[in-house]
Design an enzyme around this catalytic site. Structure first.
Site, PDB file in Angstrom:
ATOM      1  N   GLU A 357       8.112   8.930  -9.426  1.00  0.00           N
ATOM      2  CA  GLU A 357       7.115   9.934 -10.224  1.00  0.00           C
ATOM      3  C   GLU A 357       7.746  11.312 -10.511  1.00  0.00           C
ATOM      4  O   GLU A 357       7.399  11.930 -11.419  1.00  0.00           O
ATOM      5  CB  GLU A 357       5.810   9.847  -9.754  1.00  0.00           C
ATOM      6  CG  GLU A 357       5.110   8.348  -9.937  1.00  0.00           C
ATOM      7  CD  GLU A 357       5.353   7.466  -8.750  1.00  0.00           C
ATOM      8  OE1 GLU A 357       5.223   6.132  -8.982  1.00  0.00           O
ATOM      9  OE2 GLU A 357       6.082   7.630  -7.642  1.00  0.00           O
ATOM     10  N   PHE A 382      -0.637   7.758  -8.356  1.00  0.00           N
ATOM     11  CA  PHE A 382       0.824   8.181  -8.119  1.00  0.00           C
ATOM     12  C   PHE A 382       1.189   9.432  -8.598  1.00  0.00           C
ATOM     13  O   PHE A 382       2.085  10.190  -8.320  1.00  0.00           O
ATOM     14  CB  PHE A 382       1.653   6.726  -8.537  1.00  0.00           C
ATOM     15  CG  PHE A 382       1.052   5.331  -7.983  1.00  0.00           C
ATOM     16  CD1 PHE A 382       0.392   5.537  -6.882  1.00  0.00           C
ATOM     17  CD2 PHE A 382       1.631   4.208  -8.719  1.00  0.00           C
ATOM     18  CE1 PHE A 382       0.010   4.166  -6.294  1.00  0.00           C
ATOM     19  CE2 PHE A 382       1.228   3.042  -8.357  1.00  0.00           C
ATOM     20  CZ  PHE A 382       0.264   3.086  -7.263  1.00  0.00           C
TER      21      PHE A 382
END
Length: 616
Positions: A357, A382
């Site tokens: 991410e 996330f």
């Protein structure tokens, strides 16, 4: 330039770094001095850049990932004639363009804000992806890193991604000066330790003495001729190079030299060398922007059951068909976020970052720096691990769209690790951000399109489960607005909701009406900026506000509503319903009820609020 001239240029960069830090009485001259020869050779022989036209599509792109070494960058700008000596000596002054760490908000030659270490290479990967896969103009991306920042996991997310994508237009230059802030780095001058790591990710590695300008020159040439792999140049250097009092000594990080005048003399004095940086080759911009009016968004009928994440994927695909500058990025959950819809239609403009991410957000920043309009999506939960990249994107002034799906307890059985319950607070706290939370498909589609025309960091929160379409396809949803879904002259309180809780609030309002309690319902789809006028009018008309959100109490919709009353006016009676417990696994309906944010809980709280208001 010959060897002697390159060496002289390196010394000039050292002297000017010392002078800038001395004028500011702060800064990082020793970190600048270690990399001076690396910068001198790059600037004189290999960088292709038109400082008068920083947006030139053929320009090479340089990122100073070790942003604390900004005196070196500004000294290079002076040598290239981009700034003069007087401006160099305004380093770190109020109002100066030459900040302690460089940002593109101040300087047109800076690609991205750095200073939070470990971010320059990930953003450089995004720029290199643009150059190789989209623009195809042949420019190179040069990233100067420090050895300390190689301890950051984000560097290795970037290294793996660059190797996987065969980004041979990307060169990382690592200034291995052995010393971090508080002492030696983990690997010191062990260049092989770093080389083994990069080689494992498919990089071509070159190990050199970073103060041998001829070796540096050869290494840059080798990087330029390497095909099919990114290149990392691991340069052994000495922090504070050239001044005996500070060279390779601990305890001097982030401090001006003790005796700048003596150091300058030891370095050979002030010089005024000027260099002509190579011009970039002719190039053209490949992508065009279509007028927003040409976007034919998907249309949904009232009453249909559609998940907002589905609407996101469909709307993004429609937007991509109308605007060739729109690109999509995902974190290996495209089948869930629905980014896969875009990927199937426009694979050339889709970037898979897998479960990385930080790299995903960094790639978005890099692509935005090259003029693209990126939409990056993953689970809302996330995105929290990439918060520092979001923060730095804001400092850069990057225009990126981030989409968090599977938000809140309403996702159901997956449990708390998958539930985005902090995301609204995170994005609301970001400077100049926009935070949107649609409740139905048509609203989602319109907001997806609107995001493309906004500035700064834009966040859209989507939901996993299907929900009824409330609005017609021609309804408009201006950013900063809201929708009043229930209203009468007899309203005794106002229910303020967004996303999944809008539907719960409407059901609660119907239940309350049967009991003779009229409730106004506001769909607060724009969480930031918030619709202050509508909220203030509701407070004036009803006297009581009840906010309900599928999010933690801190920093979400309740706080956004409260912000509308911080100008000194009377604050209305306010009750906030939010997720205050630690959820487990349960069905979506059970989750909403357990959290106290379903229709039954809202109606109960509303009755209590009205009763207390009457008693008072």
């Amino acid at each position: 330039m010959n060897t002697r001239q390159l060496t002289e240029l390196g010394q000039q960069l050292r002297v000017d770094s010392v002078r800038a830090a001395d004028a500011a009485s702060s800064g990082h001259p020793t970190s600048s001095m270690s990399a001076a020869d690396l910068m001198a050779v790059l600037l004189a022989h290999h960088l292709r850049y038109d400082f008068d036209r920083p947006a030139h599509p053929g320009n090479d792109r340089f990122i100073l990932s070790k942003g604390h070494a900004s005196p070196l960058l500004y000294a290079a700008y002076k040598a290239a004639g981009a700034i003069d000596d007087a401006e160099l000596l305004t380093f770190r002054e109020l109002g100066s363009r030459l900040e302690g760490h460089p940002t593109p908000r101040r300087l047109p030659w800076v690609e991205t804000a750095t200073g939070s270490l470990g971010q320059g290479l990930p953003v450089g990967v995004g720029i290199a992806l643009s150059g190789k896969r989209l623009e195809r103009t042949g420019y190179r991306v040069w990233v100067l890193c420090g050895d300390s920042e190689l301890a950051e996991g984000s560097v290795w997310e970037a290294a793996e991604h660059a190797g996987y994508e065969h980004l041979d237009n990307l060169t990382a230059i690592v200034d291995v000066n052995r010393l971090g802030q508080r002492g030696p780095t983990r690997h010191g001058h062990d260049l092989d330790a770093y080389a083994r790591r990069f080689q494992a990710f498919g990089w071509h590695t070159i190990e050199i003495d970073g103060h041998d300008v001829d070796a540096v020159d050869r290494a840059y040439g080798e990087a330029e001729s390497t095909s099919g792999q990114p290149t990392v140049i691991l340069a052994r250097t000495l922090k504070g190079k050239g001044v005996a009092a500070v060279e390779d000594r601990e305890g001097l990080h982030g401090k001006p030299l003790p005796d700048a005048e003596e150091a300058i003399a030891e370095l050979g004095g002030v010089r005024e060398l000027r260099i002509e940086v190579q011009d970039p080759p002719a190039a053209r911009v490949l992508h065009a922007v279509a007028a927003p009016g040409q976007v034919e968004l998907p249309r949904y009928d009232k009453g249909d059951e559609v998940a907002t994440r589905d609407a996101y994927g469909q709307a993004l695909t429609a937007l991509g068909g109308a605007r060739e500058d729109v690109v999509a990025i995902d974190g290996e959950v495209g089948d869930s976020t629905r980014s896969e819809y875009f990927a199937k239609e426009y694979p050339d403009r889709y970037f898979e970052c897998y479960i990385a991410e930080q790299q995903m957000v960094a790639a978005a920043v890099g692509l935005a720096a090259r003029g693209w309009v990126p939409y990056a999506a993953t689970f809302a939960a996330f995105l929290t691990r990439a918060h520092d990249f979001v923060r730095m994107a804001s400092i850069s002034g990057a225009g990126i769209n981030l989409v968090g799906s599977h938000a809140g307890v309403s996702i159901g059985q997956d449990g708390p690790s998958q539930m985005g319950l902090e995301d609204l607070a995170m994005f609301r706290s970001v400077y100049d951000s926009t935070v949107l939370y649609p409740c139905d498909a048509n609203q989602t589609a319109k907001l997806v399109a609107a995001m493309a025309g906004l500035d700064g960091v834009r966040y859209l929160r989507t939901s996993r489960g299907a929900s009824p379409v409330l609005y017609g396809p021609d309804e408009e949803f201006p950013v900063g607005g809201s929708k009043v879904l229930r209203s009468s002259g007899e309203d005794r309180l106002t229910l303020v909701a967004a996303g999944v809780t809008v539907h719960e609030a409407l059901a609660a309002a119907d239940s309350l009406a049967e009991a003779g309690i009229r409730a106004r319902v506001i769909d607060l789809y724009s969480v930031k900026p918030v619709d202050r006028d509508t909220l203030r009018q509701a407070a004036e008309d009803t006297g009581c506000l009840l906010t309900v959100e599928d999010h933690r109490e801190e920093g979400g919709i309740g706080d956004a509503v409260l912000d509308a009353f911080l100008d000194g006016r009377p604050v209305p009676r306010l009750v906030r319903l939010a997720v205050r417990t630690m959820p487990g696994s349960a069905s979506p309906a059970e989750q909403l009820h357990a959290a106290g944010i379903d229709a039954e809980s809202i109606a109960t709280a509303a009755r209590l609020l009205v009763e207390q208001a009457v008693v008072r």
